[in-house]
Design a protein around this motif. Structure first.
Motif, PDB file in Angstrom:
ATOM      1  N   SER A   1       0.845  -1.189   0.000  1.00  0.00           N
ATOM      2  CA  SER A   1       0.000   0.000   0.000  1.00  0.00           C
ATOM      3  C   SER A   1       0.882   1.242   0.000  1.00  0.00           C
ATOM      4  N   ILE A   2       0.350   2.291  -0.584  1.00  0.00           N
ATOM      5  CA  ILE A   2       1.108   3.558  -0.586  1.00  0.00           C
ATOM      6  C   ILE A   2       0.565   4.371   0.589  1.00  0.00           C
ATOM      7  N   ALA A   3       1.444   4.658   1.526  1.00  0.00           N
ATOM      8  CA  ALA A   3       1.003   5.318   2.760  1.00  0.00           C
ATOM      9  C   ALA A   3       0.222   6.595   2.463  1.00  0.00           C
ATOM     10  N   GLU A   4       0.638   7.335   1.435  1.00  0.00           N
ATOM     11  CA  GLU A   4      -0.020   8.633   1.144  1.00  0.00           C
ATOM     12  C   GLU A   4      -1.500   8.448   0.817  1.00  0.00           C
ATOM     13  N   LYS A   5      -1.838   7.299   0.205  1.00  0.00           N
ATOM     14  CA  LYS A   5      -3.253   7.067  -0.143  1.00  0.00           C
ATOM     15  C   LYS A   5      -4.125   7.079   1.106  1.00  0.00           C
ATOM     16  N   TYR A   6      -3.513   6.698   2.236  1.00  0.00           N
ATOM     17  CA  TYR A   6      -4.276   6.588   3.483  1.00  0.00           C
ATOM     18  C   TYR A   6      -4.339   7.898   4.272  1.00  0.00           C
ATOM     19  N   THR A   7      -3.687   8.952   3.722  1.00  0.00           N
ATOM     20  CA  THR A   7      -3.670  10.224   4.458  1.00  0.00           C
ATOM     21  C   THR A   7      -5.105  10.670   4.725  1.00  0.00           C
ATOM     22  N   ASN A   8      -5.390  10.901   5.954  1.00  0.00           N
ATOM     23  CA  ASN A   8      -6.712  11.370   6.415  1.00  0.00           C
ATOM     24  C   ASN A   8      -7.828  10.330   6.300  1.00  0.00           C
ATOM     25  N   LEU A   9      -7.527   9.120   5.779  1.00  0.00           N
ATOM     26  CA  LEU A   9      -8.598   8.126   5.630  1.00  0.00           C
ATOM     27  C   LEU A   9      -9.233   7.794   6.988  1.00  0.00           C
ATOM     28  N   PHE A  10      -8.405   7.567   7.979  1.00  0.00           N
ATOM     29  CA  PHE A  10      -8.953   7.117   9.268  1.00  0.00           C
ATOM     30  C   PHE A  10      -9.696   8.247   9.983  1.00  0.00           C
ATOM     31  N   LYS A  11      -9.187   9.476   9.785  1.00  0.00           N
ATOM     32  CA  LYS A  11      -9.866  10.639  10.368  1.00  0.00           C
ATOM     33  C   LYS A  11     -11.274  10.740   9.772  1.00  0.00           C
ATOM     34  N   LYS A  12     -11.340  10.563   8.426  1.00  0.00           N
ATOM     35  CA  LYS A  12     -12.642  10.659   7.746  1.00  0.00           C
ATOM     36  C   LYS A  12     -13.555   9.525   8.203  1.00  0.00           C
ATOM     37  N   LEU A  13     -13.007   8.304   8.258  1.00  0.00           N
ATOM     38  CA  LEU A  13     -13.845   7.148   8.610  1.00  0.00           C
ATOM     39  C   LEU A  13     -14.358   7.248  10.046  1.00  0.00           C
ATOM     40  N   LYS A  14     -13.500   7.754  10.914  1.00  0.00           N
ATOM     41  CA  LYS A  14     -13.905   7.943  12.324  1.00  0.00           C
ATOM     42  C   LYS A  14     -15.142   8.837  12.377  1.00  0.00           C
TER      43      LYS A  14
END
Ligand SMILES: C[S@@+](CC[C@H](N)C(=O)[O-])C[C@H]1O[C@@H](n2cnc3c(N)ncnc32)[C@H](O)[C@@H]1O
Length: 288
Positions: free
Chosen positions: A173-186
């Motif tokens: 996985s490319i770490a950048e793709k996950y930027t802010n993903l967990f914040k949004k999902l939370k």
């Protein structure tokens, strides 16, 4: 006479090789060239168990499923994900990021057929396979969204009781793709909702896991017996103890009779205090 004997031996030898090849080659039940490679559904040595393989690599099963039994979960990490049922207050609205072969969808719907599920999958062949091979066993159908899960998350309007993130391709996985993903999902979880992340250890950068720990107040984790995956269960609000969950898991097991008994699954999880975050984070590769 000698020539005849040689010809007979050759014939027998070729016959043996051919029949060995025939038993070794799987039967292909579905084949589609997708934007992400050739996807095939093949038979396995177990009756009713089918496997999904990519690019004719029959030694690696991307997924297995059993027709007629949606409670069969063929991959080691999948039963661990079912612990999410006792971490959420309700199971009305569910988001699956990465439908795959629909294993979790089938299991979930078997016990909670009224749940409304949004299933997001980037590969059209996987949605096709679920429709052709699995829908007859699924009690209530999902809303399928054939698109990139990361983009889908940017446009979510509502809130979910359960969000399961299991989006993988055959490369780290490319770490950048996950930027802010967990914040949004939370922020897309309902109060009392739960977020589950399946992390295939070799492909998930440490920075991604660190981000999960920074975003969620409470996390429990379990590693598969082959040490290939870690399943993280995350929730917000006051922390509950393992004993709290033992009671819930026992009550739910009595009510639903899950194929994979929830109290047994729960025993595999460690409830991670802040002091132990680093121990779990460093199980993942740096992958710069
Ligand atoms: C391990 S499988 C998911 C298995 C699934 N949890 C199940 O219960 O059967 C991972 C899936 O994620 C999908 N995927 C990978 N990247 C994705 C993305 N960016 N958006 C949506 N799906 C993605 C892959 O095509 C693959 O089908």
């Amino acid at each position: 006479m000698f020539c005849k004997l040689v010809r007979l031996l050759c014939f027998l030898f070729i016959g043996v090789v051919e029949s060995a090849e025939k038993t070794a080659a799987p039967t292909i039940l579905y084949s589609r060239q997708s934007p992400l490679g050739l996807i095939e559904v093949i038979t396995t040595s177990e009756p009713e168990v089918l496997s999904i393989c990519e690019n004719k690599d029959y030694d690696v099963m991307q997924s297995t499923f059993k027709q007629g039994d949606p409670t069969y979960l063929g991959l080691l990490y999948e039963p661990l994900v079912t612990i999410s049922f006792c971490f959420t207050k309700k199971l009305n609205k569910v988001l699956l990021l990465g439908l795959g072969a629909g294993d979790f969808l089938g299991y979930l719907m078997n016990y909670f057929p009224t749940a409304q599920v949004d299933a997001v999958e980037i590969n059209p062949a996987m949605i096709d396979i679920v429709k052709q091979f699995r829908e007859m066993d699924i009690k209530n159908l999902a809303n399928y969204h054939c698109r990139d899960g990361f983009e889908y998350v940017d446009e979510i309007k509502g809130h979910y009781d359960l969000i399961f993130c299991d989006m993988y391709l055959e490369k780290p996985s490319i770490a950048e793709k996950y930027t802010n993903l967990f914040k949004k999902l939370k922020n897309c979880l309902k109060e009392g909702g739960v977020f589950i992340f399946n992390a295939y250890i070799p492909l998930v950068p440490r920075a991604v896991v660190k981000d999960i720990f920074e975003n969620f107040e409470n996390i429990a984790a379990a590693m598969t017996d082959d040490e290939g995956n870690i399943v993280l269960i995350c929730y917000q609000g006051p922390a509950k103890t393992k004993e709290n969950f033992e009671k819930i898991a026992g009550d739910m097991q009595d009510k639903y009779g899950f194929h994979y008994a929830l109290p047994d699954v729960l025993q595999k999880f460690e409830f991670i205090p802040p002091a132990n975050h680093e121990t779990w984070i460093t199980k993942f590769p740096v992958l710069s």
